[in-house]
Design an enzyme around this catalytic site. Structure first.
Site, PDB file in Angstrom:
ATOM      1  N   TYR A   1       0.822  -1.216   0.000  1.00  0.00           N
ATOM      2  CA  TYR A   1       0.000   0.000   0.000  1.00  0.00           C
ATOM      3  C   TYR A   1       0.855   1.265   0.000  1.00  0.00           C
ATOM      4  O   TYR A   1       0.415   2.312  -0.463  1.00  0.00           O
ATOM      5  CB  TYR A   1      -0.908   0.037   1.234  1.00  0.00           C
ATOM      6  CG  TYR A   1      -2.244  -0.636   1.056  1.00  0.00           C
ATOM      7  CD1 TYR A   1      -2.322  -1.962   0.651  1.00  0.00           C
ATOM      8  CD2 TYR A   1      -3.422   0.055   1.304  1.00  0.00           C
ATOM      9  CE1 TYR A   1      -3.547  -2.578   0.508  1.00  0.00           C
ATOM     10  CE2 TYR A   1      -4.649  -0.563   1.168  1.00  0.00           C
ATOM     11  CZ  TYR A   1      -4.706  -1.877   0.768  1.00  0.00           C
ATOM     12  OH  TYR A   1      -5.917  -2.482   0.632  1.00  0.00           O
TER      13      TYR A   1
ATOM     14  N   LYS B   1       3.214 -15.139   1.951  1.00  0.00           N
ATOM     15  CA  LYS B   1       3.359 -15.831   0.661  1.00  0.00           C
ATOM     16  C   LYS B   1       4.847 -16.125   0.481  1.00  0.00           C
ATOM     17  O   LYS B   1       5.473 -15.752  -0.519  1.00  0.00           O
ATOM     18  CB  LYS B   1       2.790 -14.946  -0.459  1.00  0.00           C
ATOM     19  CG  LYS B   1       2.689 -15.610  -1.819  1.00  0.00           C
ATOM     20  CD  LYS B   1       1.663 -16.718  -1.899  1.00  0.00           C
ATOM     21  CE  LYS B   1       1.747 -17.440  -3.237  1.00  0.00           C
ATOM     22  NZ  LYS B   1       0.906 -18.655  -3.286  1.00  0.00           N
TER      23      LYS B   1
ATOM     24  N   ASP C   1      -2.957 -18.018   0.052  1.00  0.00           N
ATOM     25  CA  ASP C   1      -3.982 -18.701  -0.752  1.00  0.00           C
ATOM     26  C   ASP C   1      -4.643 -19.808   0.068  1.00  0.00           C
ATOM     27  O   ASP C   1      -5.870 -19.955   0.081  1.00  0.00           O
ATOM     28  CB  ASP C   1      -3.400 -19.230  -2.075  1.00  0.00           C
ATOM     29  CG  ASP C   1      -2.115 -20.016  -1.906  1.00  0.00           C
ATOM     30  OD1 ASP C   1      -1.525 -20.010  -0.800  1.00  0.00           O
ATOM     31  OD2 ASP C   1      -1.677 -20.654  -2.897  1.00  0.00           O
TER      32      ASP C   1
ATOM     33  N   ASP D   1      -6.198  -6.938   4.044  1.00  0.00           N
ATOM     34  CA  ASP D   1      -7.363  -6.295   3.422  1.00  0.00           C
ATOM     35  C   ASP D   1      -8.307  -7.365   2.887  1.00  0.00           C
ATOM     36  O   ASP D   1      -9.515  -7.346   3.135  1.00  0.00           O
ATOM     37  CB  ASP D   1      -6.883  -5.384   2.283  1.00  0.00           C
ATOM     38  CG  ASP D   1      -8.041  -4.704   1.569  1.00  0.00           C
ATOM     39  OD1 ASP D   1      -8.950  -4.210   2.255  1.00  0.00           O
ATOM     40  OD2 ASP D   1      -8.029  -4.677   0.319  1.00  0.00           O
TER      41      ASP D   1
ATOM     42  N   ASP E   1     -12.023  -9.106   4.772  1.00  0.00           N
ATOM     43  CA  ASP E   1     -13.347  -9.121   4.128  1.00  0.00           C
ATOM     44  C   ASP E   1     -13.920 -10.535   4.119  1.00  0.00           C
ATOM     45  O   ASP E   1     -15.113 -10.736   4.371  1.00  0.00           O
ATOM     46  CB  ASP E   1     -13.270  -8.609   2.682  1.00  0.00           C
ATOM     47  CG  ASP E   1     -13.565  -7.106   2.573  1.00  0.00           C
ATOM     48  OD1 ASP E   1     -13.271  -6.381   3.542  1.00  0.00           O
ATOM     49  OD2 ASP E   1     -14.076  -6.666   1.523  1.00  0.00           O
TER      50      ASP E   1
HETATM   51  C1  IPM Z   1     -10.336  -1.229   4.045  1.00  0.00           C
HETATM   52  C2  IPM Z   1     -10.613  -0.616   2.703  1.00  0.00           C
HETATM   53  C3  IPM Z   1      -9.494   0.337   2.372  1.00  0.00           C
HETATM   54  C4  IPM Z   1      -8.224  -0.482   2.254  1.00  0.00           C
HETATM   55  C5  IPM Z   1      -9.710   1.173   1.104  1.00  0.00           C
HETATM   56  C6  IPM Z   1     -11.016   1.922   1.136  1.00  0.00           C
HETATM   57  C7  IPM Z   1      -8.569   2.107   0.847  1.00  0.00           C
HETATM   58  O1  IPM Z   1     -10.800  -1.601   1.749  1.00  0.00           O
HETATM   59  O2  IPM Z   1     -10.223  -0.481   5.027  1.00  0.00           O
HETATM   60  O3  IPM Z   1     -10.236  -2.451   4.114  1.00  0.00           O
HETATM   61  O4  IPM Z   1      -7.928  -1.062   1.202  1.00  0.00           O
HETATM   62  O5  IPM Z   1      -7.500  -0.545   3.253  1.00  0.00           O
HETATM   63 MG    MG Z   2     -10.829  -3.581   2.560  1.00  0.00          MG
END
Ligand code: IPM
Ligand code: MG
Length: 361
Positions: free
Chosen positions: A143, A194, A226, A250, A254
């Site tokens: 990032y 990884k 993975d 990230d 999710d």
């Molecule tokens: C998160 C989001 C952010 C990230 C984006 C909105 C920049 O997806 O907080 O997980 O990638 O960190």
């Molecule tokens: Mg995110």
């Protein structure tokens, strides 16, 4: 004695202002019950800041955050700003906030609530009892690594570059947060990398393995990213605490969030060393339902609870809010994202009011 806290509110974009309004009402009520005085100050970030000032993170916002005890953020981003160059997009505001406050540790709990087991897309027996904490490194890795950009090559085509980089000290500091976190939970830590392909991951694994000698009470394991993604869906209960870099975190956070049925329920904390922490829902700004009173405010409310627990040292107030959320779910009240048959569908505001009613009694 009344405790005073200066809280910066960053409602941001999309559903942000709607869910923030609910969290502020909840904090005010809990403040009265627990003798806590909140001094709220709102500041601009993301698309809202771009519209007002031309930049996604105005210097005034960062200053206001630095001068507060804690920061409560809702969400940023929306279609309107998607075509701007990347340094002027709403996301740049969020990344700038993380970097500007040195928030290197991102804690993302994914705990399934018994009332919502049926909202998960996975089988009940797979997800029942899931309680995972993802510790994501937040100010390094691909990032922020350099070089980055889209460059013209000699042959005239464009070449896009990002760089995944971690120094030993960056790995160690997030590693320590993860070991400490695992220690306070069930004592199991899984580090995700990884390292079968990436040198940066080999260094990551090496350092985390070294650190483990300082935490003999924590049981450390390693997975490639993975495989970790697959295991999260196959048998999520094998995980307790997960530590990983920025990009893998990230993605995996999710995935972990979705085990619980709705990303609309999950809070997160971003912590640094000296600066105030930032608390925000894991979900985004949901521009598709913005302004329609359809959003689930509970992740924002639970983020406020997390703030009370981790930054303001008010665990009783945090517990009180979390109990209220469980109670509202127990009364079969649902927003659209967690709706199932036999439940009562509420909008964002009505869900907030129902919660306030639970907390008042
Ligand atoms: C998160 C989001 C952010 C990230 C984006 C909105 C920049 O997806 O907080 O997980 O990638 O960190
Ligand atoms: Mg995110």
């Amino acid at each position: 004695m009344t405790q005073n806290y200066r809280i910066t509110l960053l409602p941001g974009d999309g559903i942000g202002p709607e869910i923030m309004a609910v969290a502020v009402e909840v904090l005010k009520l809990v403040g009265k019950k627990f003798d806590i005085q909140f001094d709220f100050q709102s500041a601009l970030i993301g698309g809202a800041a771009i519209d007002a000032t031309g930049e996604p993170l105005p210097a005034a916002t960062l200053d206001t955050c630095r001068n507060s005890d804690s920061v409560l953020l809702a969400a940023i981003g929306g279609y309107k700003w998607d075509t701007l160059p990347s340094h002027l997009r709403p996301e740049a505001g969020l990344l700038g906030l993380r970097a500007g406050l040195g928030l290197f540790a991102n804690l993302r709990p994914a705990k399934i609530l018994p009332q919502l087991v049926d909202s998960s897309t996975l089988k009940k027996e797979v997800v029942e009892g899931v309680d995972i904490m993802v510790v994501r490194e937040l100010t390094g890795g691909i990032y922020f690594g350099k070089p980055r950009g889209v460059f013209q090559t000699e042959t005239g085509e464009r070449r896009g570059v990002n760089t995944m980089v971690y120094t030993e000290s960056e790995i160690d500091r997030i590693g320590r947060v993860a070991f400490e976190t695992a220690r306070k939970r069930s004592g199991r830590l899984c580090s995700v990398d990884k390292s079968n392909v990436l040198e940066v991951s080999q260094l990551w694994r090496d350092r985390i393995t070294q650190l483990a000698t300082e935490y003999p009470d924590v049981e450390l394991s390693h997975l490639y990213v993975d495989n970790a993604a697959m295991q999260l869906l196959r048998a999520p209960k094998q995980f307790d605490t997960i530590v990983t870099g920025n990009l893998f975190g990230d993605i995996l956070s999710d995935a972990a969030a979705m085990l619980t049925g709705s990303i609309g329920m999950l809070p997160s904390a971003s912590l640094g060393v000296a600066n105030p922490g930032v608390y925000e829902p894991v979900h985004g700004s949901a521009p598709d339902i913005a302004g329609q009173d359809k959003a689930n405010p509970l992740a924002q409310v639970l983020s406020a609870a997390m703030m009370l627990r981790y930054s303001l040292n008010q665990p009783a107030a945090a517990d009180y809010i979390e109990q209220g959320v469980l109670q509202v779910l127990q009364s079969n009240l649902r927003t659209g994202d967690i709706m199932s048959s036999g439940m009562t569908l509420l909008g964002c505001q009505a869900m907030g009011e129902a919660l306030i009613k639970c907390l008042e009694t």
